[in-house]
Design a protein around this motif. Structure first.
Motif, mmCIF file in Angstrom:
data_model
loop_
_atom_site.group_PDB
_atom_site.id
_atom_site.type_symbol
_atom_site.label_atom_id
_atom_site.label_comp_id
_atom_site.label_asym_id
_atom_site.label_seq_id
_atom_site.Cartn_x
_atom_site.Cartn_y
_atom_site.Cartn_z
ATOM 1 N N SER A 1 53.581 89.850 37.339
ATOM 2 C CA SER A 1 52.655 89.625 36.230
ATOM 3 C C SER A 1 52.201 88.172 36.183
ATOM 4 C CB SER A 1 53.334 89.985 34.913
ATOM 5 O OG SER A 1 54.423 89.119 34.710
ATOM 6 N N ALA A 2 51.055 87.957 35.532
ATOM 7 C CA ALA A 2 50.505 86.601 35.416
ATOM 8 C C ALA A 2 49.967 86.369 34.016
ATOM 9 C CB ALA A 2 49.383 86.403 36.429
ATOM 10 N N HIS A 3 49.900 85.091 33.655
ATOM 11 C CA HIS A 3 49.356 84.724 32.350
ATOM 12 C C HIS A 3 48.505 83.462 32.505
ATOM 13 C CE1 HIS A 3 49.382 84.503 27.911
ATOM 14 N NE2 HIS A 3 49.180 83.224 28.164
ATOM 15 N N VAL A 4 47.295 83.512 31.942
ATOM 16 C CA VAL A 4 46.411 82.336 31.966
ATOM 17 C C VAL A 4 46.336 81.775 30.545
ATOM 18 C CG1 VAL A 4 44.091 81.474 32.492
ATOM 19 C CG2 VAL A 4 44.996 83.453 33.755
ATOM 20 N N THR A 5 46.702 80.496 30.391
ATOM 21 C CA THR A 5 46.587 79.847 29.075
ATOM 22 C C THR A 5 45.431 78.851 29.130
ATOM 23 O OG1 THR A 5 48.946 80.044 28.680
ATOM 24 C CG2 THR A 5 47.799 78.415 27.360
ATOM 25 N N THR A 6 44.516 78.976 28.162
ATOM 26 C CA THR A 6 43.323 78.129 28.186
ATOM 27 C C THR A 6 43.328 77.125 27.052
ATOM 28 O OG1 THR A 6 42.164 80.082 28.942
ATOM 29 C CG2 THR A 6 40.796 78.216 28.326
ATOM 30 N N PHE A 7 43.076 75.870 27.384
ATOM 31 C CA PHE A 7 42.875 74.831 26.379
ATOM 32 C C PHE A 7 41.402 74.411 26.466
ATOM 33 C CE2 PHE A 7 47.232 74.671 27.819
ATOM 34 C CZ PHE A 7 47.965 74.521 26.652
ATOM 35 N N GLY A 8 40.865 73.841 25.373
ATOM 36 C CA GLY A 8 39.538 73.235 25.465
ATOM 37 C C GLY A 8 38.383 74.143 25.147
ATOM 38 N N CYS A 9 37.252 73.872 25.796
ATOM 39 C CA CYS A 9 35.973 74.431 25.352
ATOM 40 C C CYS A 9 35.622 75.751 26.049
ATOM 41 C CB CYS A 9 34.879 73.404 25.615
ATOM 42 S SG CYS A 9 34.636 73.082 27.365
ATOM 43 N N GLN A 10 34.412 76.217 25.736
ATOM 44 C CA GLN A 10 33.911 77.485 26.289
ATOM 45 C C GLN A 10 33.805 77.443 27.816
ATOM 46 O OE1 GLN A 10 32.621 80.007 24.269
ATOM 47 N NE2 GLN A 10 32.247 79.021 22.310
ATOM 48 N N MET A 11 33.575 76.249 28.354
ATOM 49 C CA MET A 11 33.498 76.099 29.820
ATOM 50 C C MET A 11 34.838 76.478 30.436
ATOM 51 S SD MET A 11 30.807 74.734 31.102
ATOM 52 C CE MET A 11 29.419 73.765 30.695
ATOM 53 N N ASN A 12 35.889 75.959 29.799
ATOM 54 C CA ASN A 12 37.223 76.271 30.306
ATOM 55 C C ASN A 12 37.531 77.754 30.112
ATOM 56 O OD1 ASN A 12 38.031 73.875 31.376
ATOM 57 N ND2 ASN A 12 39.882 73.710 30.131
ATOM 58 N N ALA A 13 37.073 78.317 28.997
ATOM 59 C CA ALA A 13 37.320 79.739 28.738
ATOM 60 C C ALA A 13 36.685 80.571 29.859
ATOM 61 C CB ALA A 13 36.760 80.131 27.378
ATOM 62 N N ARG A 14 35.466 80.188 30.242
ATOM 63 C CA ARG A 14 34.787 80.927 31.321
ATOM 64 C C ARG A 14 35.521 80.703 32.651
ATOM 65 N NH1 ARG A 14 32.870 85.333 33.022
ATOM 66 N NH2 ARG A 14 31.200 85.238 34.528
ATOM 67 N N ASP A 15 35.942 79.478 32.907
ATOM 68 C CA ASP A 15 36.704 79.209 34.139
ATOM 69 C C ASP A 15 37.968 80.067 34.174
ATOM 70 O OD1 ASP A 15 34.891 77.389 35.041
ATOM 71 O OD2 ASP A 15 36.078 75.604 34.549
ATOM 72 N N SER A 16 38.590 80.223 33.010
ATOM 73 C CA SER A 16 39.822 81.022 32.956
ATOM 74 C C SER A 16 39.559 82.475 33.315
ATOM 75 C CB SER A 16 40.463 80.937 31.573
ATOM 76 O OG SER A 16 41.060 79.681 31.428
ATOM 77 N N GLU A 17 38.354 82.960 32.987
ATOM 78 C CA GLU A 17 38.024 84.339 33.368
ATOM 79 C C GLU A 17 37.948 84.457 34.888
ATOM 80 O OE1 GLU A 17 35.722 85.879 29.365
ATOM 81 O OE2 GLU A 17 34.503 85.411 31.108
ATOM 82 N N LYS A 18 37.533 83.375 35.542
ATOM 83 C CA LYS A 18 37.501 83.383 37.009
ATOM 84 C C LYS A 18 38.932 83.378 37.558
ATOM 85 C CE LYS A 18 33.036 81.174 36.956
ATOM 86 N NZ LYS A 18 32.317 79.923 36.967
ATOM 87 N N LEU A 19 39.797 82.576 36.943
ATOM 88 C CA LEU A 19 41.205 82.546 37.374
ATOM 89 C C LEU A 19 41.819 83.932 37.206
ATOM 90 C CD1 LEU A 19 42.329 79.238 35.587
ATOM 91 C CD2 LEU A 19 41.821 79.512 38.026
ATOM 92 N N ALA A 20 41.551 84.542 36.032
ATOM 93 C CA ALA A 20 42.117 85.867 35.745
ATOM 94 C C ALA A 20 41.577 86.903 36.736
ATOM 95 C CB ALA A 20 41.794 86.278 34.307
ATOM 96 N N GLY A 21 40.300 86.767 37.088
ATOM 97 C CA GLY A 21 39.677 87.700 38.033
ATOM 98 C C GLY A 21 40.375 87.635 39.388
ATOM 99 N N ILE A 22 40.647 86.429 39.847
ATOM 100 C CA ILE A 22 41.297 86.276 41.152
ATOM 101 C C ILE A 22 42.740 86.786 41.081
ATOM 102 C CG2 ILE A 22 42.085 84.570 42.867
ATOM 103 C CD1 ILE A 22 39.423 83.051 42.182
#
Ligand code: SAH
Ligand code: SF4
Ligand code: F3S
Length: 492
Positions: free
Chosen positions: A54-75
């Motif tokens: 299992s994996a977990h992505v924790t996001t800090f900061g702005c909407q840019m980071n939130a979108r980047d986190s979706e890329k991390l989660a996708g991979i």
């Protein structure tokens, strides 16, 4: 973008890739190769553990980071990890960091300490760090010295390489670090996993060229780079086909979109093109810098059926003297004129802003100018920040840093003013019928759902999960501070 969990197009490409053959040089093929490689490793680990990883992505900061986190989660999902909601229980944890203010850094160290203790219980846990804070040399030095349990560190410019870095990290027993100073590259077609099926952020540009004197973002996100309009449209077409009805166009200063492309195009023109996409019903964007907000954009917003009635227009300070020291390149009067033209073109627009209190040299008179703007504009919401010294920015070495107790006292006064005005501004919609995009079941009361109006306000009303992702008319019955209680209206 590959926005579904098991993306068929990607599966077909992965099928023909020989993960034991030579590493492809071209992107995104190279990353697809590493997805396949990392997938094999995860499968092997799963066999040994006798359970899925299992994996977990924790996001800090702005909407840019939130979108980047979706890329991390996708991979992570393509590689085979399932999502674990509790970060302390996950086999792979990644923190996508922010460094815009000092307390963002402090919070990260605190959370990392906790995670280190969780890793002592589960030594197979892998910990990765990425994002804006990793672009700072002294941060990485501190991590190397004091947080040796971290497995992988990378920055903002090479996030597209996450599959490759993950694969390198799986094969190495040591801390892997890859930070780039800057980049002129934009890599398209990297998988991503949306948090919401019905709405999505879409990057239209990366980086920032404005160098506001207090701000670290241009140093950690690099120079401004716009995506090609065709790539943006293609991504939104696919999102629409996949059920997305609302998009949020993302950039540090969307108003300067397209200026540096080989065939320049304005942000307003891009919006006009996006408006034509069937299926997309709402368009939002963030953030607008006042200095670049054009007449053309105001006209397009006034005519649009899809652009939401909300504009986030950060003022930062109401004092022209301070704005100059901040390198914002507009005056108090220009800002107020801009607000007037926008309100004339879009009378029901909701305006929100960001304000910094206690910038070096700010006097009581300067602060009064800020309060004056707040009273004149009557923002629907304002994000207020105490000035935070960011090493490396021009403001950090300015004289006349304002004493913390003065900053705090002004901050409290500003907050009181902002809150009482926005509570009043929020109330004015009582009794009206608004179109609402239903986002979720209410967290506190499962008989209610929560939806968002075009002006970004939330409304809670009786309903069930079948409504999620749909746009429906709702009557606003009662304003409770910053949100509404409402009821769905039959037949519009
Ligand atoms: N590109 C956006 C802002 C990105 S940072 C814009 O230009 O509006 C988000 C907000 O953080 C900024 O608007 C600013 O209000 C705040 N901020 C940035 N640096 C800061 C600092 N050093 N101290 C306090 N607040 C800061
Ligand atoms: Fe920072 Fe200014 Fe760029 Fe916004 S526009 S990210 S505040 S430098
Ligand atoms: Fe923070 Fe980076 Fe955004 S510093 S505010 S996450 S661009």
């Amino acid at each position: 973008m590959c926005d579904t969990k098991k993306n068929r197009g990607l599966e077909e490409i992965l099928y023909v890739i020989d993960e034991n053959g030579p590493v492809p040089e071209q992107e995104p093929m190279r990353q697809y190769y590493f997805i396949k490689k990392a997938r094999q490793y995860v499968e092997q680990q799963e066999k040994q553990a006798g359970r899925p990883l299992s994996a977990h992505v924790t996001t800090f900061g702005c909407q840019m980071n939130a979108r980047d986190s979706e890329k991390l989660a996708g991979i992570l999902s393509e590689v085979g990890y399932i999502e674990e909601p509790d970060e302390k229980k996950a086999d792979f944890v990644i923190f996508n960091t922010c460094t815009v203010r000092e307390n963002a850094n402090q919070r990260l160290y605190g959370r990392l300490g906790q995670l280190g203790r969780a890793k002592r219980q589960n030594p197979d846990m892998k910990i990765a760090l990425c994002g804006c804070m990793m672009q700072e040399l002294e941060v990485v030095e501190k991590l190397k010295k004091s947080y040796p349990f971290v497995d992988l560190i990378f920055g903002t410019h090479n996030l597209y390489k996450f599959a490759e870095l993950l694969s390198t990290s799986q094969e190495s027993g040591r801390m892997v670090i890859d930070i780039w100073k800057d980049t002129d590259k934009i890599v398209e077609e990297i998988p991503s996993e949306r948090k919401y099926p019905f709405k999505s952020g879409v990057n239209i540009m990366f980086g920032c060229n404005n160098f506001c004197s207090y701000c670290i973002v241009p140093y950690v996100r690099g120079r401004e780079r716009s995506r090609e309009p065709a790539d943006i449209i293609r991504e939104i077409d696919r999102l629409a086909a996949d059920g997305v009805v609302e998009i949020m166009l993302l950039g540090q200063n969307v108003n300067s979109y397209g200026k540096n492309l080989a065939h320049p195009i304005s942000f307003a023109k891009l919006l006009t093109e996006i408006e034509k996409i069937d299926g997309i019903q709402r368009i939002r964007f963030m953030t607008s810098h006042p200095k670049d907000l054009s007449k053309e954009l105001i006209t397009v917003m006034g005519q649009s059926k899809k652009i939401c009635r909300h504009l986030h227009l950060p003022i930062q300070s109401g004092s022209t003297r301070i704005l100059e020291k901040m390198n914002r390149r507009y005056t108090k009067e220009q800002y107020l004129d801009l607000v007037e033209s926008i309100r004339r073109a879009v009378p029901d627009i909701s305006l929100t802003t960001d304000i910094i209190v206690g910038f070096p040299g700010e006097t009581e008179e300067d602060f009064q100018e800020t309060l004056d703007v707040v009273r004149k504009v009557r923002y629907d919401a304002a994000f207020t920040f105490q000035y935070s010294k960011r090493t490396g920015t021009p403001a950090a070495v300015m004289e006349e840093q304002v004493p913390p107790e003065v900053v705090k006292e002004r901050f409290e006064r500003l907050l009181t003013e902002v809150q009482s005005i926005s509570a009043e501004a929020c109330k004015i919609h009582t009794g009206s019928i608004q179109e609402v995009l239903v986002e979720s079941v209410n967290e506190h009361d499962a008989s209610l759902v929560t939806g968002r109006m075009s002006n970004n306000l939330l409304v809670h009303f009786p309903g069930d999960t079948s409504l999620i992702g749909t746009l429906i008319p709702v009557r606003l019955k009662e304003c409770r501070g910053f949100y509404y209680i409402g009821e769905a209206v039959e037949n519009g």
